[in-house]
Write a protein that holds these residues in place. Sequence first.
Motif, short mmCIF file in Angstrom:
data_model
loop_
_atom_site.label_atom_id
_atom_site.label_comp_id
_atom_site.label_asym_id
_atom_site.label_seq_id
_atom_site.Cartn_x
_atom_site.Cartn_y
_atom_site.Cartn_z
N ALA A 191 0.83 -1.21 0.00
CA ALA A 191 0.00 0.00 0.00
C ALA A 191 0.86 1.26 0.00
O ALA A 191 0.56 2.22 -0.71
CB ALA A 191 -0.93 0.00 1.21
N ARG B 87 -6.31 -0.77 -10.29
CA ARG B 87 -7.36 0.20 -10.55
C ARG B 87 -6.81 1.59 -10.25
O ARG B 87 -5.63 1.83 -10.37
CB ARG B 87 -8.57 -0.11 -9.69
N TRP C 90 -6.29 5.29 -5.29
CA TRP C 90 -6.96 5.28 -3.98
C TRP C 90 -7.68 3.97 -3.74
O TRP C 90 -7.76 3.50 -2.60
CB TRP C 90 -7.89 6.48 -3.84
N ILE C 91 -8.20 3.33 -4.79
CA ILE C 91 -8.88 2.04 -4.61
C ILE C 91 -7.85 0.96 -4.24
O ILE C 91 -8.09 0.14 -3.35
CB ILE C 91 -9.65 1.65 -5.89
N ASP C 92 -6.71 0.97 -4.92
CA ASP C 92 -5.67 0.00 -4.61
C ASP C 92 -5.17 0.16 -3.18
O ASP C 92 -5.04 -0.82 -2.45
CB ASP C 92 -4.49 0.16 -5.57
N ALA D 62 -6.68 1.63 -0.60
CA ALA D 62 -7.75 1.31 0.35
C ALA D 62 -7.95 -0.20 0.47
O ALA D 62 -8.13 -0.73 1.58
CB ALA D 62 -9.05 1.98 -0.07
N THR D 63 -7.88 -0.91 -0.64
CA THR D 63 -8.04 -2.36 -0.61
C THR D 63 -6.90 -3.03 0.15
O THR D 63 -7.13 -3.90 1.00
CB THR D 63 -8.11 -2.92 -2.05
N LEU D 64 -5.67 -2.62 -0.13
CA LEU D 64 -4.53 -3.22 0.55
C LEU D 64 -4.54 -2.93 2.05
O LEU D 64 -4.27 -3.82 2.86
CB LEU D 64 -3.22 -2.71 -0.08
N THR E 86 -7.20 -2.22 3.91
CA THR E 86 -8.33 -2.95 4.49
C THR E 86 -7.98 -4.41 4.73
O THR E 86 -8.25 -4.96 5.80
CB THR E 86 -9.57 -2.84 3.59
N LEU E 87 -7.37 -5.04 3.74
CA LEU E 87 -6.98 -6.44 3.91
C LEU E 87 -5.93 -6.59 5.01
O LEU E 87 -5.98 -7.55 5.79
CB LEU E 87 -6.44 -6.99 2.58
#
Length: 71
Positions: free
Chosen positions: A28, A45, A48-50, A52-54, A56-57
């Motif tokens: 991230a 993508r 910010w989506i990448d 946020a996803t990383l 969150t996981l």
Amino acid sequence: MAAGIVVVAAAYFKRGPALIAGALLLGAVFRAFLPPERVGMLAVRRRWIDVATLVTLAVLLIVLAWVAPQL
């Protein structure tokens, strides 16, 4: 990431997810701060989506490591 999977396979259910979460957080940070031409396959993508996803996981894995029973 591979080190975390090996640690989980060795039955250390608290340390393994923590290592994997660390790898996700590092990804991230790299995705957030590297320029687009250097980011490579971390770019899936929008930035910010990448990120946020990383993150969150990583947070979910840290929670998993925290609540896992000690064997």
